[in-house]
Motif scaffolding. Structure first.
Motif, PDB file in Angstrom:
ATOM      1  N   ASP A 468       9.300  19.448 -34.867  1.00  0.00           N
ATOM      2  CA  ASP A 468       9.462  20.888 -34.625  1.00  0.00           C
ATOM      3  C   ASP A 468      10.869  21.388 -34.942  1.00  0.00           C
ATOM      4  O   ASP A 468      11.178  22.556 -34.718  1.00  0.00           O
ATOM      5  CB  ASP A 468       9.139  21.198 -33.161  1.00  0.00           C
ATOM      6  CG  ASP A 468       7.715  20.812 -32.786  1.00  0.00           C
ATOM      7  OD1 ASP A 468       6.801  21.107 -33.582  1.00  0.00           O
ATOM      8  OD2 ASP A 468       7.523  20.199 -31.722  1.00  0.00           O
ATOM      9  N   GLY A 469      11.745  20.482 -35.433  1.00  0.00           N
ATOM     10  CA  GLY A 469      13.108  20.876 -35.767  1.00  0.00           C
ATOM     11  C   GLY A 469      14.081  20.795 -34.614  1.00  0.00           C
ATOM     12  O   GLY A 469      15.242  21.203 -34.752  1.00  0.00           O
ATOM     13  N   PHE A 470      13.657  20.273 -33.470  1.00  0.00           N
ATOM     14  CA  PHE A 470      14.552  20.126 -32.321  1.00  0.00           C
ATOM     15  C   PHE A 470      15.475  18.925 -32.536  1.00  0.00           C
ATOM     16  O   PHE A 470      15.042  17.872 -33.004  1.00  0.00           O
ATOM     17  CB  PHE A 470      13.761  19.968 -31.029  1.00  0.00           C
ATOM     18  CG  PHE A 470      13.225  21.259 -30.488  1.00  0.00           C
ATOM     19  CD1 PHE A 470      13.816  21.865 -29.386  1.00  0.00           C
ATOM     20  CD2 PHE A 470      12.151  21.890 -31.088  1.00  0.00           C
ATOM     21  CE1 PHE A 470      13.340  23.062 -28.882  1.00  0.00           C
ATOM     22  CE2 PHE A 470      11.668  23.093 -30.604  1.00  0.00           C
ATOM     23  CZ  PHE A 470      12.262  23.689 -29.501  1.00  0.00           C
ATOM     24  N   VAL A 471      16.741  19.117 -32.175  1.00  0.00           N
ATOM     25  CA  VAL A 471      17.771  18.106 -32.416  1.00  0.00           C
ATOM     26  C   VAL A 471      17.978  17.270 -31.157  1.00  0.00           C
ATOM     27  O   VAL A 471      18.024  17.806 -30.041  1.00  0.00           O
ATOM     28  CB  VAL A 471      19.097  18.781 -32.827  1.00  0.00           C
ATOM     29  CG1 VAL A 471      20.213  17.748 -32.990  1.00  0.00           C
ATOM     30  CG2 VAL A 471      18.911  19.576 -34.120  1.00  0.00           C
ATOM     31  N   TYR A 472      18.137  15.964 -31.359  1.00  0.00           N
ATOM     32  CA  TYR A 472      18.394  15.030 -30.270  1.00  0.00           C
ATOM     33  C   TYR A 472      19.667  14.242 -30.598  1.00  0.00           C
ATOM     34  O   TYR A 472      19.826  13.755 -31.716  1.00  0.00           O
ATOM     35  CB  TYR A 472      17.237  14.043 -30.095  1.00  0.00           C
ATOM     36  CG  TYR A 472      15.946  14.690 -29.676  1.00  0.00           C
ATOM     37  CD1 TYR A 472      15.493  14.600 -28.368  1.00  0.00           C
ATOM     38  CD2 TYR A 472      15.166  15.397 -30.601  1.00  0.00           C
ATOM     39  CE1 TYR A 472      14.290  15.201 -27.971  1.00  0.00           C
ATOM     40  CE2 TYR A 472      13.979  16.001 -30.220  1.00  0.00           C
ATOM     41  CZ  TYR A 472      13.547  15.901 -28.904  1.00  0.00           C
ATOM     42  OH  TYR A 472      12.370  16.503 -28.525  1.00  0.00           O
ATOM     43  N   ILE A 473      20.572  14.137 -29.628  1.00  0.00           N
ATOM     44  CA  ILE A 473      21.794  13.338 -29.805  1.00  0.00           C
ATOM     45  C   ILE A 473      21.561  11.971 -29.174  1.00  0.00           C
ATOM     46  O   ILE A 473      21.153  11.880 -28.010  1.00  0.00           O
ATOM     47  CB  ILE A 473      23.010  14.026 -29.152  1.00  0.00           C
ATOM     48  CG1 ILE A 473      23.248  15.404 -29.783  1.00  0.00           C
ATOM     49  CG2 ILE A 473      24.257  13.162 -29.283  1.00  0.00           C
ATOM     50  CD1 ILE A 473      24.320  16.223 -29.087  1.00  0.00           C
ATOM     51  N   VAL A 474      21.830  10.918 -29.914  1.00  0.00           N
ATOM     52  CA  VAL A 474      21.607   9.568 -29.393  1.00  0.00           C
ATOM     53  C   VAL A 474      22.900   8.786 -29.213  1.00  0.00           C
ATOM     54  O   VAL A 474      22.942   7.816 -28.455  1.00  0.00           O
ATOM     55  CB  VAL A 474      20.650   8.772 -30.304  1.00  0.00           C
ATOM     56  CG1 VAL A 474      19.292   9.455 -30.372  1.00  0.00           C
ATOM     57  CG2 VAL A 474      21.205   8.620 -31.712  1.00  0.00           C
ATOM     58  N   ASP A 475      23.953   9.154 -29.896  1.00  0.00           N
ATOM     59  CA  ASP A 475      25.212   8.416 -29.802  1.00  0.00           C
ATOM     60  C   ASP A 475      26.287   9.234 -30.504  1.00  0.00           C
ATOM     61  O   ASP A 475      26.035  10.337 -30.986  1.00  0.00           O
ATOM     62  CB  ASP A 475      25.079   7.034 -30.467  1.00  0.00           C
ATOM     63  CG  ASP A 475      26.081   6.019 -29.908  1.00  0.00           C
ATOM     64  OD1 ASP A 475      27.036   6.439 -29.226  1.00  0.00           O
ATOM     65  OD2 ASP A 475      25.893   4.824 -30.158  1.00  0.00           O
ATOM     66  N   ARG A 476      27.485   8.673 -30.583  1.00  0.00           N
ATOM     67  CA  ARG A 476      28.557   9.339 -31.313  1.00  0.00           C
ATOM     68  C   ARG A 476      29.110   8.427 -32.396  1.00  0.00           C
ATOM     69  O   ARG A 476      29.275   7.223 -32.198  1.00  0.00           O
ATOM     70  CB  ARG A 476      29.677   9.768 -30.361  1.00  0.00           C
ATOM     71  CG  ARG A 476      29.345  11.040 -29.613  1.00  0.00           C
ATOM     72  CD  ARG A 476      30.565  11.575 -28.888  1.00  0.00           C
ATOM     73  NE  ARG A 476      31.004  10.694 -27.832  1.00  0.00           N
ATOM     74  CZ  ARG A 476      30.426  10.637 -26.636  1.00  0.00           C
ATOM     75  NH1 ARG A 476      29.391  11.380 -26.361  1.00  0.00           N
ATOM     76  NH2 ARG A 476      30.901   9.818 -25.721  1.00  0.00           N
ATOM     77  N   VAL A 477      29.352   9.031 -33.545  1.00  0.00           N
ATOM     78  CA  VAL A 477      29.983   8.298 -34.634  1.00  0.00           C
ATOM     79  C   VAL A 477      31.477   8.206 -34.362  1.00  0.00           C
ATOM     80  O   VAL A 477      32.110   7.172 -34.545  1.00  0.00           O
ATOM     81  CB  VAL A 477      29.726   8.994 -35.989  1.00  0.00           C
ATOM     82  CG1 VAL A 477      30.435   8.242 -37.108  1.00  0.00           C
ATOM     83  CG2 VAL A 477      28.234   9.098 -36.265  1.00  0.00           C
TER      84      VAL A 477
END
Length: 587
Positions: A468-477
């Protein structure tokens, strides 16, 4: 549980949210963008080799926006601070008087940097409006910093003037005098009696009009210093269009939501009122609370400092409708033992940003506040707080998501290591394209070059998009810690630890914390035949770093720190090891 609006049934939920979903709201926003001559008409402009969606009828600059707002709202109440109340006209008149003094007494010209180093006071807002109205560049600095952090930024931005409160002035006055940088003190006390006083400067120019200075959309407006992964804070530079685009996009979002929910033109049961819980030196408070409140004619209640009980009192007393803070704040609000003693029925939007809100808090907020809808947003200093939004039924259904891009102004892509777009559901770096993005890092062309790719800002956050185009953050670069919404550079803290004569090597990393999301942890190895007391090391660092950057936990390793095959310290392994030690200690 029913809420007003268009029905959105949620699968596998025992809750029914009657609000239009994001897809319907953004559909309405795209219709607004196509309306020729409309407030939100969008055209394309070619900037630095890339095409951007821009608002055709945006105000040319911030001072023209200020003037328009004051003409519209005049004597309507704008700002409440303790027992002080200011109308829109009051704030503007005092900003005008101060602007006259900046020109006459300090010769501030277009392009001159002026630092604001103070906690949240009404004078912060007046100074911001005055500086930007005469073409100066506002440089808000973190009021929690220590002297060395302040002096670095003041030198780096080439400040012509520093506006400080009493505490910051006392900390900096000797150094400022040595550097021949003038200072103005707001809310002075006995120890600042001989300093130039903000209130006196305003008083002597009372009733004078705002100076008329030519500025266009490309005139530089502000520099916000942000902690990234490279040690010293970087100065994120924005022009007038960058800031105004963020404000107009949020106004467009509100209009689109009202159309989608069939409430456009309806008089709300309570006049819009925001509670300012976070410091103005961050874009959340400066843009989402101060500037957006000014832009939309919304009253804002400024807290002296965060306190959940005081917040509940103010919500009832001032009939607050909008709450925005780091997730810790809404958690403390809903779990306060005296919550039931206060009328919070006016609270309709409970927003959070700056750090991840635990998914289970979302449902708890719905249950705790009868009329309130939790929401969240994702944006950075470098995007002027603009990015994605998640609220209403979408947020209950997808509580781990930071939302969907605020199109048609914002586009978010997930890019893999080759710079190509990742497949749906696959991880990559979250990159944001918008005309609201900053134009550069001050005096740092290399960082500017590294942070942008084809018009997209590289956030340093690792994530993915769903179908659906929803963004999920899983970690940081990037190597940063987010403690209660404050970004902390591991590299910066490590550099200060290395200044202690007993330290051979060290590594700084994030540790999980239920209240703040993350806290600072560190492990050190000592030089041969040396000893260190942990509290002495923390005191050593507290003189060099803002308190929130000082490690909450420090371990001493008798062995060399583990390394990767490349020879670099294996930070992920250290983080895992010491997070487990902390968990075992608490059990």
């Amino acid at each position: 549980m029913l809420r007003k609006g268009n029905n959105m049934n949620l699968q596998n939920q025992d809750i029914n949210i009657e609000l239009a979903p994001a897809e319907v709201i953004f559909s309405e926003m795209n219709k607004l963008a196509l309306e020729s001559g409309g407030d939100f008409e969008i055209i394309q402009r070619h900037v630095n080799g890339e095409n951007f969606n821009v608002f055709k009828n945006l105000s040319e600059n911030l001072p023209s926006m200020y003037q328009s707002v004051v003409q519209t709202h005049a004597d309507k109440e704008f700002l409440v601070y303790l027992n002080q109340r200011y109308s829109f006209n009051d704030i503007y008149q005092q900003a005008s008087a101060f602007a006259q003094s900046l020109q006459q007494d300090y010769n501030i010209k277009v392009g001159d940097s002026v630092v604001i180093a103070m906690r949240n006071y009404p004078e912060w807002i007046m100074a911001f409006m005055a500086i930007t109205s005469i073409g100066g560049i506002v440089v808000p600095l973190n009021a929690w910093w220590q002297r060395e952090e302040f002096t670095y930024a003041i030198e780096h931005c080439e400040a012509s003037l520093v506006i400080a409160d009493d505490r910051r002035f006392v900390m900096l006055k000797d150094w400022l005098s040595q550097q021949s940088i003038p200072a103005i003190v707001a809310r002075g006390n006995d120890t600042t009696a001989n300093a130039t006083n903000f209130e006196q400067l305003v008083s002597k120019n009372q009733n004078m009009a705002m100076p008329d200075v030519y500025l266009n959309r490309n005139s530089t407006a502000c520099i916000f210093y942000t902690s990234g992964s490279t040690g010293r804070p970087k100065g994120a530079v924005s022009n007038h269009e960058n800031l105004l685009t963020s404000l107009h996009t949020w106004a467009m979002l509100g209009t689109g939501a009202a159309i989608a929910n069939n409430t456009l033109g309806e008089e709300p049961p309570n006049a819009p009122c925001a509670l300012m819980t976070v410091p103005l030196f961050h874009v959340t408070a400066c843009h989402v609370l101060f500037l957006l409140s000014l832009y939309t004619g919304r009253k804002t209640v400024m807290m002296h400092k965060w306190d959940a009980l005081e917040a509940l009192k103010l919500i009832e007393q001032e009939k607050v409708t909008y709450f925005n803070g780091v997730p810790t704040m809404s958690l403390e609000l809903m779990s306060h033992p005296q919550l039931d003693k206060f009328d919070t029925s006016t609270l309709t939007d409970i927003s959070a940003g700056g750090a991840a809100r635990p998914a289970d808090h979302v449902r708890k907020l719905y249950d705790q506040f009868e009329q309130g809808f939790p929401s969240t947003g994702y944006g950075l200093t470098e995007t002027n707080a603009l990015g994605s939004v998640n609220g209403g039924g979408d947020y209950v259904y997808k509580p781990n998501s930071v939302g969907i891009a605020t199109s048609p102004i914002v586009d978010i892509k997930i890019l893999n290591e080759t710079g190509t777009e990742a497949q749906q559901g696959k991880n990559g770096e979250i990159c944001i394209k918008s005309i609201s993005n900053v134009i550069e890092y001050w005096r740092n062309p290399q960082a500017t070059k590294e942070s942008f790719i084809k018009g997209y800002f590289r956030t340093g956050d690792l994530g993915y998009k769903d179908k659906d185009g929803f963004v999920y953050i899983v970690d940081r670069v990037k190597d940063i810690i987010i403690r209660g919404g404050e970004n902390i550079s591991c590299v910066e803290v490590e550099a200060e630890i290395y200044k202690h004569p007993s330290i051979k090597e060290n590594s700084v990393f994030a540790l999980p914390d239920e209240r703040l999301g993350e806290i600072v942890g560190a492990v050190v190895q000592l030089k041969p035949d040396t000893y260190i007391d942990i509290e002495q090391l923390r005191s050593f660092l507290a003189k060099r770093l803002a308190g929130f950057k000082v490690p909450a936990f420090v371990w001493v390793s008798e062995q060399p720190l583990s390394r990767l095959g490349s020879g670099k310290i294996n930070k992920n392994q250290l983080k895992k090891t010491y997070a487990e030690k902390l968990l075992a200690r608490d059990q």
